[in-house]
Design a protein around this motif. Structure first.
Motif, PDB file in Angstrom:
ATOM      1  N   PHE A  92      48.680  51.166  42.120  1.00 40.66           N
ATOM      2  CA  PHE A  92      47.118  51.028  42.439  1.00 40.66           C
ATOM      3  C   PHE A  92      46.129  51.410  41.285  1.00 40.66           C
ATOM      4  CE2 PHE A  92      47.937  49.783  46.877  1.00 40.66           C
ATOM      5  CZ  PHE A  92      46.856  49.278  47.084  1.00 40.66           C
ATOM      6  N   HIS A  93      46.726  52.524  40.755  1.00 41.75           N
ATOM      7  CA  HIS A  93      45.739  52.943  39.749  1.00 41.75           C
ATOM      8  C   HIS A  93      45.887  51.878  38.602  1.00 41.75           C
ATOM      9  CE1 HIS A  93      45.029  55.356  36.017  1.00 41.75           C
ATOM     10  NE2 HIS A  93      44.049  55.865  36.917  1.00 41.75           N
ATOM     11  N   ARG A  94      47.138  51.291  38.269  1.00 41.11           N
ATOM     12  CA  ARG A  94      47.117  50.256  37.267  1.00 41.11           C
ATOM     13  C   ARG A  94      46.360  48.991  37.745  1.00 41.11           C
ATOM     14  NH1 ARG A  94      52.250  51.293  36.715  1.00 41.11           N
ATOM     15  NH2 ARG A  94      53.122  49.409  36.816  1.00 41.11           N
ATOM     16  N   ILE A  95      46.494  48.590  38.993  1.00 41.79           N
ATOM     17  CA  ILE A  95      45.736  47.334  39.548  1.00 41.79           C
ATOM     18  C   ILE A  95      44.226  47.531  39.377  1.00 41.79           C
ATOM     19  CG2 ILE A  95      45.328  46.159  41.630  1.00 41.79           C
ATOM     20  CD1 ILE A  95      48.282  47.028  42.490  1.00 41.79           C
ATOM     21  N   ILE A  96      43.746  48.832  39.611  1.00 40.15           N
ATOM     22  CA  ILE A  96      42.236  49.047  39.408  1.00 40.15           C
ATOM     23  C   ILE A  96      41.832  48.750  37.930  1.00 40.15           C
ATOM     24  CG2 ILE A  96      40.538  50.746  39.598  1.00 40.15           C
ATOM     25  CD1 ILE A  96      42.129  51.445  42.326  1.00 40.15           C
ATOM     26  N   SER A  97      42.899  49.643  37.203  1.00 41.39           N
ATOM     27  CA  SER A  97      42.205  49.632  35.775  1.00 41.39           C
ATOM     28  C   SER A  97      42.562  48.056  35.122  1.00 41.39           C
ATOM     29  CB  SER A  97      43.323  50.270  34.818  1.00 41.39           C
ATOM     30  OG  SER A  97      43.473  51.491  35.457  1.00 41.39           O
ATOM     31  N   ASN A  98      43.276  47.326  35.775  1.00 42.53           N
ATOM     32  CA  ASN A  98      43.400  45.969  35.336  1.00 42.53           C
ATOM     33  C   ASN A  98      42.176  45.226  35.650  1.00 42.53           C
ATOM     34  OD1 ASN A  98      45.088  43.494  34.342  1.00 42.53           O
ATOM     35  ND2 ASN A  98      45.106  42.897  36.434  1.00 42.53           N
ATOM     36  N   MET A  99      41.399  45.492  36.766  1.00 40.54           N
ATOM     37  CA  MET A  99      40.084  44.807  37.044  1.00 40.54           C
ATOM     38  C   MET A  99      39.176  44.708  36.090  1.00 40.54           C
ATOM     39  SD  MET A  99      39.944  46.173  41.005  1.00 40.54           S
ATOM     40  CE  MET A  99      38.713  45.137  41.574  1.00 40.54           C
ATOM     41  N   GLU A 100      39.211  45.740  35.216  1.00 40.17           N
ATOM     42  CA  GLU A 100      38.308  45.631  34.225  1.00 40.17           C
ATOM     43  C   GLU A 100      38.679  44.599  33.268  1.00 40.17           C
ATOM     44  OE1 GLU A 100      37.535  49.636  32.083  1.00 40.17           O
ATOM     45  OE2 GLU A 100      37.528  50.465  34.062  1.00 40.17           O
ATOM     46  N   VAL A 101      40.043  44.454  32.980  1.00 47.76           N
ATOM     47  CA  VAL A 101      40.324  43.368  31.986  1.00 47.76           C
ATOM     48  C   VAL A 101      40.001  42.176  32.690  1.00 47.76           C
ATOM     49  CG1 VAL A 101      42.496  42.622  30.969  1.00 47.76           C
ATOM     50  CG2 VAL A 101      42.376  44.847  31.226  1.00 47.76           C
ATOM     51  N   LEU A 102      40.058  41.791  33.974  1.00 45.72           N
ATOM     52  CA  LEU A 102      39.918  40.685  34.481  1.00 45.72           C
ATOM     53  C   LEU A 102      38.358  40.371  34.532  1.00 45.72           C
ATOM     54  CD1 LEU A 102      42.594  40.655  37.420  1.00 45.72           C
ATOM     55  CD2 LEU A 102      42.683  39.327  35.135  1.00 45.72           C
ATOM     56  N   ASP A 162      40.180  44.888  49.731  1.00 53.36           N
ATOM     57  CA  ASP A 162      39.050  44.693  48.558  1.00 53.36           C
ATOM     58  C   ASP A 162      39.612  43.246  48.034  1.00 53.36           C
ATOM     59  OD1 ASP A 162      36.338  45.685  47.541  1.00 53.36           O
ATOM     60  OD2 ASP A 162      37.626  44.614  46.246  1.00 53.36           O
ATOM     61  N   PRO A 163      38.629  42.307  48.007  1.00 54.64           N
ATOM     62  CA  PRO A 163      38.860  40.973  47.349  1.00 54.64           C
ATOM     63  C   PRO A 163      39.100  41.312  45.786  1.00 54.64           C
ATOM     64  CG  PRO A 163      36.881  40.647  48.631  1.00 54.64           C
ATOM     65  CD  PRO A 163      37.176  42.142  48.736  1.00 54.64           C
ATOM     66  N   GLY A 164      38.452  41.952  45.122  1.00 55.58           N
ATOM     67  CA  GLY A 164      38.608  42.414  43.757  1.00 55.58           C
ATOM     68  C   GLY A 164      39.794  42.855  43.662  1.00 55.58           C
ATOM     69  N   VAL A 165      40.429  43.886  44.365  1.00 54.44           N
ATOM     70  CA  VAL A 165      41.857  44.279  44.219  1.00 54.44           C
ATOM     71  C   VAL A 165      42.843  43.337  44.383  1.00 54.44           C
ATOM     72  CG1 VAL A 165      43.410  46.192  45.162  1.00 54.44           C
ATOM     73  CG2 VAL A 165      41.082  46.621  44.902  1.00 54.44           C
ATOM     74  N   LYS A 166      42.480  42.488  45.086  1.00 56.36           N
ATOM     75  CA  LYS A 166      43.584  41.340  45.735  1.00 56.36           C
ATOM     76  C   LYS A 166      43.649  40.453  44.440  1.00 56.36           C
ATOM     77  CE  LYS A 166      43.692  41.225  50.650  1.00 56.36           C
ATOM     78  NZ  LYS A 166      42.838  40.580  51.850  1.00 56.36           N
ATOM     79  N   ALA A 167      42.626  40.032  43.762  1.00 46.74           N
ATOM     80  CA  ALA A 167      42.625  39.332  42.776  1.00 46.74           C
ATOM     81  C   ALA A 167      43.407  39.950  41.614  1.00 46.74           C
ATOM     82  CB  ALA A 167      41.340  38.972  42.118  1.00 46.74           C
ATOM     83  N   SER A 168      43.275  41.224  41.487  1.00 48.60           N
ATOM     84  CA  SER A 168      43.986  41.940  40.257  1.00 48.60           C
ATOM     85  C   SER A 168      45.411  42.018  40.546  1.00 48.60           C
ATOM     86  CB  SER A 168      43.322  43.286  40.138  1.00 48.60           C
ATOM     87  OG  SER A 168      44.187  44.029  39.186  1.00 48.60           O
ATOM     88  N   TYR A 169      45.829  42.471  41.923  1.00 45.77           N
ATOM     89  CA  TYR A 169      47.186  42.190  42.315  1.00 45.77           C
ATOM     90  C   TYR A 169      47.921  40.843  41.917  1.00 45.77           C
ATOM     91  CZ  TYR A 169      51.182  42.852  45.473  1.00 45.77           C
ATOM     92  OH  TYR A 169      52.547  42.815  45.948  1.00 45.77           O
ATOM     93  N   ALA A 170      47.095  39.585  42.289  1.00 48.50           N
ATOM     94  CA  ALA A 170      47.691  38.396  42.069  1.00 48.50           C
ATOM     95  C   ALA A 170      47.974  37.951  40.650  1.00 48.50           C
ATOM     96  CB  ALA A 170      46.582  37.338  42.689  1.00 48.50           C
ATOM     97  N   THR A 171      47.710  38.888  39.908  1.00 44.54           N
ATOM     98  CA  THR A 171      48.131  38.828  38.235  1.00 44.54           C
ATOM     99  C   THR A 171      49.306  39.512  37.823  1.00 44.54           C
ATOM    100  OG1 THR A 171      46.718  40.459  37.220  1.00 44.54           O
ATOM    101  CG2 THR A 171      45.634  38.128  37.752  1.00 44.54           C
ATOM    102  N   ARG A 172      49.882  40.055  39.065  1.00 44.99           N
ATOM    103  CA  ARG A 172      50.781  41.147  38.561  1.00 44.99           C
ATOM    104  C   ARG A 172      52.063  40.295  37.868  1.00 44.99           C
ATOM    105  NH1 ARG A 172      51.225  39.734  43.711  1.00 44.99           N
ATOM    106  NH2 ARG A 172      53.069  39.204  44.787  1.00 44.99           N
ATOM    107  N   ASN A 173      52.727  40.976  36.937  1.00 42.72           N
ATOM    108  CA  ASN A 173      54.149  40.540  36.400  1.00 42.72           C
ATOM    109  C   ASN A 173      53.304  39.319  35.284  1.00 42.72           C
ATOM    110  OD1 ASN A 173      55.419  41.833  37.905  1.00 42.72           O
ATOM    111  ND2 ASN A 173      55.863  40.266  39.124  1.00 42.72           N
TER     112      ASN A 173
END
Ligand SMILES: Nc1nc2c(ncn2[C@@H]2O[C@H](COP(=O)(O)OP(=O)(O)OP(=O)(O)O)[C@@H](O)[C@H]2O)c(=O)[nH]1
Ligand SMILES: [Mg+2]
Length: 383
Positions: A92-102, A162-173
């Motif tokens: 989760f920590h990485r998913i949230i950090s990735n939101m900034e990038v996105l 949260d939709p923003g978190v979901k969007a970030s999770y969708a870009t995993r890998n």
């Protein structure tokens, strides 16, 4: 007076003699204990498990416990809960950090507050913190850290929706967000592990990623033979400790992550994982203390390797590979690369493994034990 002196001298002679006798007895007893300890060690089969970080060494130890040890009783399984949550929190920590990038944002106020709380507490819960605690750098007890982890799922649940978190999770890998197998596995099963009655299953324990800090030893008795199995930490900064365990080992198992052919090391983003393994294997097999030691090469994570071979080309990271991009050709090439790095004539036993597969590992471990018995008989001159 003279007599008194004589008596005094006699007494002190007696005392000296008694203490000498006592010292001799103590020394004999220590010698006896040392001999017993040495004999025990000589009878003991010592297996040292080496390999890079995340290659599967500890998972192999867990399989040993499962097939020949205490099989993880319930009381102990409960203690694995914070480690499961650690995997979730890291993800989760990485998913949230990735939101900034996105350029994504957390939408709900509740979610924002949870993310803030997670970011605030994360430095106290991450792996670096665990390392510091194990190395005694911080005096605060580990219990605090475990409790923080146990309390966290309620925060993480709020974030998950949260939709923003979901969007970030969708870009995993996809770069830059890479989730490990274990993280994916636990996120997919999030509801189950967040239940208050949650007790980690054997599968959860095999899947979870908890990098080893220092050294773990396990003693087992199988068919009246005593085994000491030593599992070390694989990350680069920890490898200088390996040499302390080289002398006197019966055999070494060297773990390789086959799926590492197109991955960088967790601790060094400039080093290809498989190249690092090849180099480390070469150094280890040429070490003066291990020249006569038999080595078992575990080409592990075969399941992930098979999946990856459908999507990636080995030649992209290993241009010297000239074969067809099939699992067989690729595996043959990787095996040859290891064999060519060992000293000529070195005894090598190779296993292609998937350390999380319980049935497969049962067979492989039986095989390993048979090899160890043979090596031991040969060493003690009985074969
Ligand atoms: N899919 C898959 N996962 C594996 C396999 N072997 C190990 N893993 C997973 O890989 C992760 C790392 O495994 P560990 O056994 O902790 O690795 P290690 O070699 O002990 O790593 P360090 O302690 O850092 O040196 C864990 O999440 C395991 O569940 C495998 O064959 N297949
Ligand atoms: Mg480990």
């Amino acid at each position: 007076m003279k007599n008194m002196k004589k008596i005094g001298k006699q007494k002190s002679d007696d005392v000296t003699q008694m203490s000498r006798k006592g010292a001799i007895a103590r020394s004999r007893s220590i010698d006896h204990q040392l001999n017993e300890e040495r004999e025990k060690r000589e009878k003991e089969i010592q297996l040292l498990i080496l390999g890079g970080g995340g290659s599967g060494k500890t998972t192999f130890m867990k399989q040993l416990r499962l097939h020949y040890g205490d099989k993880f009783p319930d009381e102990e399984r409960r203690l694995w809960r914070p480690h499961v949550f650690q995997n979730v929190v890291d993800a989760f920590h990485r998913i949230i950090s990735n939101m900034e990038v996105l350029g994504e944002e957390i939408k709900s106020d509740e979610g924002k507050a949870s993310a803030q709380e997670l970011n605030r507490l994360y430095p106290k819960m991450c792996y670096q913190r665990l390392l510091a605690l194990e190395n005694g750098i911080h005096a605060s007890p580990k219990k605090n850290r475990d409790q923080l982890l146990l309390d966290l799922p309620s925060e993480v649940i709020k974030l998950q929706k949260d939709p923003g978190v979901k969007a970030s999770y969708a870009t995993r890998n996809r770069y830059p967000l890479r989730l490990s197998e274990a993280e994916e596995y636990f996120l997919n099963d999030f509801e189950r592990i967040c239940a208050p009655s949650y007790l980690p299953t054997i599968k959860d324990i095999l899947f979870l990623r908890k990098p080893t800090v220092g050294v773990q030893e396990m003693c087992l008795t199988i068919n009246s033979l005593n085994y000491r199995v030593i599992d070390v930490a694989g990350q680069k900064s920890q490898r200088n400790k390996w040499i302390h365990f080289f002398e006197g080992v019966t055999a070494v198992i060297f773990f390789v992550s086959l799926s590492g052919f197109n991955e960088m090391l967790e601790e060094d983003s400039t080093m290809n994982n498989l190249r690092d393994s090849l180099q480390t294997f070469q150094e280890m097999t040429h070490n003066q203390y291990l020249t006569k030691t038999d080595v078992m090469l575990f080409l592990n994570k075969h399941d992930l390797f098979m999946e990856k071979m459908k999507r990636f080309r080995l030649a992209e990271t290993f241009p010297e590979f000239r074969g067809h991009n099939t699992p067989d050709d690729a595996l043959g090439f990787i095996k040859d690369e290891f064999y060519r790095r060992a000293p000529p004539g070195k005894s090598l036993y190779t296993h292609v493994s998937c350390a999380i597969n319980v049935d497969l590992m049962k067979t492989i471990i039986e095989n390993v034990l048979q090899i160890l018995v043979d090596i031991n008989l040969r060493r003690t001159g009985l074969m």
